[in-house]
Design an enzyme around this catalytic site. Structure first.
Site, PDB file in Angstrom:
ATOM      1  N   HIS A 197       8.791  48.616 -24.365  1.00  0.00           N
ATOM      2  CA  HIS A 197       9.239  47.603 -25.255  1.00  0.00           C
ATOM      3  C   HIS A 197       8.356  46.332 -24.858  1.00  0.00           C
ATOM      4  O   HIS A 197       7.662  46.101 -23.780  1.00  0.00           O
ATOM      5  CB  HIS A 197      10.919  47.246 -24.979  1.00  0.00           C
ATOM      6  CG  HIS A 197      11.188  46.465 -25.922  1.00  0.00           C
ATOM      7  ND1 HIS A 197      11.322  45.280 -25.959  1.00  0.00           N
ATOM      8  CD2 HIS A 197      12.101  46.965 -26.934  1.00  0.00           C
ATOM      9  CE1 HIS A 197      12.071  44.596 -27.205  1.00  0.00           C
ATOM     10  NE2 HIS A 197      12.501  45.607 -27.548  1.00  0.00           N
TER      11      HIS A 197
ATOM     12  N   ASP B   1      24.365  46.487 -36.436  1.00  0.00           N
ATOM     13  CA  ASP B   1      24.800  45.720 -35.455  1.00  0.00           C
ATOM     14  C   ASP B   1      24.161  44.595 -35.082  1.00  0.00           C
ATOM     15  O   ASP B   1      24.157  44.060 -33.923  1.00  0.00           O
ATOM     16  CB  ASP B   1      25.397  46.339 -34.341  1.00  0.00           C
ATOM     17  CG  ASP B   1      24.362  47.447 -33.596  1.00  0.00           C
ATOM     18  OD1 ASP B   1      23.197  47.098 -34.006  1.00  0.00           O
ATOM     19  OD2 ASP B   1      24.605  48.400 -32.992  1.00  0.00           O
TER      20      ASP B   1
ATOM     21  N   HIS C 148      15.345  49.410 -23.395  1.00  0.00           N
ATOM     22  CA  HIS C 148      15.181  48.096 -23.827  1.00  0.00           C
ATOM     23  C   HIS C 148      16.594  47.118 -23.749  1.00  0.00           C
ATOM     24  O   HIS C 148      16.638  46.056 -24.416  1.00  0.00           O
ATOM     25  CB  HIS C 148      14.898  48.150 -25.345  1.00  0.00           C
ATOM     26  CG  HIS C 148      15.781  48.599 -26.423  1.00  0.00           C
ATOM     27  ND1 HIS C 148      16.242  49.861 -26.391  1.00  0.00           N
ATOM     28  CD2 HIS C 148      16.798  48.022 -27.107  1.00  0.00           C
ATOM     29  CE1 HIS C 148      17.202  50.061 -27.368  1.00  0.00           C
ATOM     30  NE2 HIS C 148      17.535  48.901 -28.022  1.00  0.00           N
TER      31      HIS C 148
ATOM     32  N   ARG D 238      19.402  44.909 -23.229  1.00  0.00           N
ATOM     33  CA  ARG D 238      19.549  43.778 -22.852  1.00  0.00           C
ATOM     34  C   ARG D 238      20.689  43.726 -21.385  1.00  0.00           C
ATOM     35  O   ARG D 238      20.188  43.294 -20.418  1.00  0.00           O
ATOM     36  CB  ARG D 238      20.026  42.723 -23.808  1.00  0.00           C
ATOM     37  CG  ARG D 238      20.120  41.126 -23.033  1.00  0.00           C
ATOM     38  CD  ARG D 238      20.376  40.221 -24.289  1.00  0.00           C
ATOM     39  NE  ARG D 238      19.430  39.991 -25.176  1.00  0.00           N
ATOM     40  CZ  ARG D 238      19.327  40.228 -26.515  1.00  0.00           C
ATOM     41  NH1 ARG D 238      20.417  41.180 -26.821  1.00  0.00           N
ATOM     42  NH2 ARG D 238      18.268  40.002 -27.267  1.00  0.00           N
TER      43      ARG D 238
ATOM     44  N   GLU E 129      25.489  43.584 -29.667  1.00  0.00           N
ATOM     45  CA  GLU E 129      25.763  44.393 -30.760  1.00  0.00           C
ATOM     46  C   GLU E 129      27.121  44.770 -30.790  1.00  0.00           C
ATOM     47  O   GLU E 129      27.590  45.082 -32.100  1.00  0.00           O
ATOM     48  CB  GLU E 129      24.850  45.859 -30.558  1.00  0.00           C
ATOM     49  CG  GLU E 129      23.306  45.441 -30.597  1.00  0.00           C
ATOM     50  CD  GLU E 129      22.658  45.030 -29.405  1.00  0.00           C
ATOM     51  OE1 GLU E 129      21.393  44.755 -29.340  1.00  0.00           O
ATOM     52  OE2 GLU E 129      23.360  44.695 -28.365  1.00  0.00           O
TER      53      GLU E 129
ATOM     54  N   GLU F  96      26.599  52.613 -41.490  1.00  0.00           N
ATOM     55  CA  GLU F  96      26.803  52.905 -40.078  1.00  0.00           C
ATOM     56  C   GLU F  96      27.846  52.090 -39.503  1.00  0.00           C
ATOM     57  O   GLU F  96      27.958  51.409 -38.248  1.00  0.00           O
ATOM     58  CB  GLU F  96      25.527  52.681 -39.163  1.00  0.00           C
ATOM     59  CG  GLU F  96      25.510  53.376 -38.050  1.00  0.00           C
ATOM     60  CD  GLU F  96      24.223  52.921 -37.155  1.00  0.00           C
ATOM     61  OE1 GLU F  96      23.506  54.126 -36.900  1.00  0.00           O
ATOM     62  OE2 GLU F  96      24.124  51.877 -36.356  1.00  0.00           O
TER      63      GLU F  96
END
Length: 376
Positions: A239, A95, A207, A209, A131, A117
């Site tokens: 990260h 993604d 991590h 966003r 994503e 996936e």
């Protein structure tokens, strides 16, 4: 038959490595591997670990690059490669921006796309962002869908994807995980010392966003847990996002029981996960990997595209609430029955033969015959 695989981030590299290996070992197929370089150092480590050398390395990573700039660069760089190679099939994974643009670039040249996936959904286009929208758009562009679970397949059917275009394979990350855990491994000295002190270790990663404005609550829960449990320590590979690093410096208390370290290469990370007691994460892939090692996972998100794990009991959604994270983690630390209940559940995300199933489907679908003199 020529199959092109396209990836560019560390998670994609890990999950596509078993597929690329299977393609390269099959003499009836020609494999072309393209690395966009959306991630650089972290992905290079993965390629070295799995002994993969891409045919193309675009190195599009650039400091301060916006998603819009990244999107434009991936399309501009990929399109002439696809045009030159003219593959019969393009495989993308997951993604990311590389995933979406790889599928779109192939679509523009009327080359069929296989989505590894496929079918993960939260149905909230802002979580995870971007994503969720990437994977939905790839779902429209792809001809073939390699879904990890029955629920993923059902998600696609609800979006009017024909069932004959969907193959349930399990997740290729389990193939990668088992391959790495079977190799002998010796920790570097800093990790060796951490795991020799006899304390129960909680592995944490953050991590996402969409979580950036809430991370202070997650980190305050960490402070609270180590203050109240002397035999507990955190290992926290941070990260490289500077916003996350600033929040860690501001919020995480300086204590010998919180080990804030640089990101780990995949082999070290897998073995850290193997040695840990509990995992707290907002990552997607770790939700699949940790249960394969018998580790309870607390998911620091409000939604997950992997509800199979929640339903099976290997995952618990705890969001970014300090109180919720503290409560659920403290229960696992203090209640052995509750811990064992999560740890003993079999992994719903596969058994380690996903790459083989994808390869077999491709060969059957495209009627690939073995070259003369080669047994099958």
């Amino acid at each position: 038959m020529k199959v092109m695989t396209i990836f560019g981030t560390r998670p994609e590299g890990i999950k596509m490595a078993p597929v690329v290996q299977a393609l390269q070992l099959d003499e009836s197929l020609e494999s072309v591997c393209v690395n966009t370089g959306q991630h650089k150092e972290m992905l290079d480590q993965v390629l070295d670990l799995f002994e993969l050398v891409p045919d193309y390395n675009l190195e599009i990573m650039k400091a301060g690059q916006t998603v819009e700039e990244l999107t434009a660069r991936v399309l501009a760089e990929l399109s002439p490669i696809i045009s030159r190679e003219q593959p019969d099939l393009v495989l993308v994974h997951g993604d990311t921006t590389t995933t979406f643009i790889g599928a779109y670039a192939a679509f523009l040249q009327q080359i069929p796309v296989g989505h590894v996936e496929a079918g993960l959904r939260t149905n909230n286009i802002h979580s995870p962002f971007p994503e969720e929208m990437n994977r939905q758009m790839v779902g429209r562009l792809a001809t073939y869908h390699f879904a990890a679970t029955k629920k993923n397949k059902m998600n696609l059917i609800l979006e009017n994807v024909e069932a004959c275009r969907i193959t349930i394979t399990g997740n290729t990350v389990i193939d990668a995980l088992l391959q790495i855990t079977e190799k002998p491994h010796d920790f570097p000295e800093n990790l060796k010392q951490i795991f020799q002190n006899g304390k129960r270790t909680i592995l944490m990663t953050t991590h996402r966003r969409e979580n950036l404005e809430e991370l202070q609550h997650v980190y305050r829960a960490v402070n609270r847990l180590v203050r109240e449990n002397e035999d507990v320590q955190f290992v926290f590979p941070v990260h490289k996002n500077p916003i996350i690093r600033q929040k860690v410096l501001k919020e995480i208390e300086d204590t010998e029981n919180v080990h804030v370290i640089e990101p780990l290469d995949y082999q070290d990370f897998v073995h850290v996960m193997k040695e840990s007691h509990i995992v707290i994460t907002d990552s997607g892939g770790i939700q699949e990997e940790a249960p394969g090692l018998g580790k309870p996972v607390l998911v620091a998100r409000n939604t997950t595209e992997r509800p199979e794990g929640v339903e099976a009991g290997t995952l618990k959604l705890v969001g970014t609430s300090e109180g919720k994270i503290y409560k659920e983690c403290q229960e696992l630390l203090s209640d052995e029955a509750a811990y064992q209940k999560m740890a003993a559940i079999s992994n719903p995300f596969g058994t380690g033969d996903a790459a083989e199933q994808i390869l077999n489907f491709i060969k059957e679908e495209f009627k690939v015959k073995a070259p003369s003199g080669v047994r099958v």
